[in-house]
Design a protein around this motif. Structure first.
Motif, PDB file in Angstrom:
ATOM      1  N   HIS A  75     -39.134  83.355 -70.887  1.00 49.50           N
ATOM      2  CA  HIS A  75     -38.713  84.334 -69.882  1.00 49.50           C
ATOM      3  C   HIS A  75     -37.795  83.719 -68.829  1.00 49.50           C
ATOM      4  N   CYS A  76     -38.185  82.555 -68.287  1.00 53.92           N
ATOM      5  CA  CYS A  76     -37.418  81.857 -67.269  1.00 53.92           C
ATOM      6  C   CYS A  76     -37.910  80.414 -67.241  1.00 53.92           C
ATOM      7  N   ARG A  77     -37.181  79.537 -66.614  1.00 51.07           N
ATOM      8  CA  ARG A  77     -37.537  78.124 -66.666  1.00 51.07           C
ATOM      9  C   ARG A  77     -38.848  77.825 -65.951  1.00 51.07           C
ATOM     10  N   ASP A  78     -39.050  78.363 -64.736  1.00 45.40           N
ATOM     11  CA  ASP A  78     -40.240  78.071 -63.949  1.00 45.40           C
ATOM     12  C   ASP A  78     -41.190  79.259 -63.968  1.00 45.40           C
ATOM     13  N   SER A  99     -42.579  74.077 -65.702  1.00 50.68           N
ATOM     14  CA  SER A  99     -41.131  74.116 -65.913  1.00 50.68           C
ATOM     15  C   SER A  99     -40.862  73.866 -67.390  1.00 50.68           C
ATOM     16  N   PHE A 100     -40.315  74.880 -68.064  1.00 47.63           N
ATOM     17  CA  PHE A 100     -40.049  74.802 -69.497  1.00 47.63           C
ATOM     18  C   PHE A 100     -38.727  74.066 -69.746  1.00 47.63           C
ATOM     19  N   PRO A 101     -38.652  73.266 -70.798  1.00 41.09           N
ATOM     20  CA  PRO A 101     -37.397  72.578 -71.121  1.00 41.09           C
ATOM     21  C   PRO A 101     -36.352  73.548 -71.669  1.00 41.09           C
ATOM     22  N   ASP A 102     -35.096  73.131 -71.614  1.00 42.29           N
ATOM     23  CA  ASP A 102     -34.000  73.995 -72.060  1.00 42.29           C
ATOM     24  C   ASP A 102     -34.083  74.337 -73.545  1.00 42.29           C
ATOM     25  N   ARG A 103     -34.770  73.518 -74.329  1.00 45.49           N
ATOM     26  CA  ARG A 103     -34.850  73.763 -75.777  1.00 45.49           C
ATOM     27  C   ARG A 103     -35.702  74.985 -76.113  1.00 45.49           C
TER      28      ARG A 103
END
Length: 239
Positions: free
Chosen positions: A163-166, A155-159
């Motif tokens: 491509h997409c969060r997960d 899960s990538f942080p909002d910063r």
């Protein structure tokens, strides 16, 4: 952070080695159906990209002309010349993809933003997963083409522009990246399976040099008859 996260970072050279560098410059060739669908055929037939490893910034060069390059961060995309003059610029670049479908043509700033964040994601993974605001979770292993692959949900942080969060990354028994599943939200064409192979050592860090991206159906079927994007790395230099 999962144990698998530590394992795969070590397999690709380790955080200690990665942290010795601040940038990487990669020369590559990219093809596939997506560029033509977006009216950008040949845009990265033979190109270079320079990345900052510890903040999200990417610059492709040459870009549309010998003296032009891109500058991409999550907040801004620009095309600049070698003298530093801004030829085109867009703030909040992700908002410019609203309402797009697979057939929507891209302008130069669209393609610069997509390519910039995508290559930053690919070339800094899995090392970025160790950051405290990344979340990782090991999923059940799967078998594909007779090979057992361990899976890591990231899960990538909002910063981070990506491509997409997960996203889900697949690793072989040696801990090397073999597949990467995600939905490129700015393309709005559904999920893809991104395969990686031909790993090589560059300055003590291991990168795949062959990448192929295929459509991924809801039932998990990969359409290997349609190459959406191909990436072949010719060289990489960490500094």
């Amino acid at each position: 952070m999962s144990d698998l996260t530590n394992t795969v970072i070590a397999a690709h050279g380790g955080s200690e080695r990665y942290d010795q560098f601040s940038t990487v410059t990669v020369h590559f060739r990219s093809g596939g159906a997506l560029w033509g669908l977006k009216g950008q055929q040949g845009v990265f037939d033979h190109a270079g990209v320079r990345l900052d490893l510890h903040r999200e910034h990417a610059s492709h060069y040459p870009f549309k002309a010998p003296d032009l390059h891109t500058s991409v961060t999550p907040e801004r995309v620009a095309v600049e010349n070698d003298a530093g003059e801004v030829k085109a610029e867009r703030l909040d670049p992700r908002a410019a993809f609203a309402g797009h479908s697979l057939e929507t043509p891209w302008d130069d700033l669209h393609v610069a933003y997509f390519a910039g964040y995508a290559m930053w994601t690919y070339l800094t993974s899995p090392f970025t997963f160790a950051a405290p605001d990344f979340r990782t979770e090991e999923l059940p292993s799967v078998t594909e083409d007779g090979q057992t692959l361990r899976r890591l949900k990231v899960s990538f942080p909002d910063r981070i522009a990506t491509h997409c969060r997960d996203q889900v990354f697949y690793f072989d028994q040696d801990g090397l990246l073999r597949r990467h599943d995600y939905t490129a939200e700015v393309v709005n064409a559904g999920a893809v399976a991104h395969y990686s192979s031909d790993h090589k050592d560059f300055d003590g860090l291991v990168l795949p040099t062959r990448r192929r991206v295929y459509p991924l159906a809801e039932d998990g079927t990969v359409n290997r008859d349609l190459e959406l994007i191909t990436i072949d790395v010719e060289s990489a230099l960490f500094i």
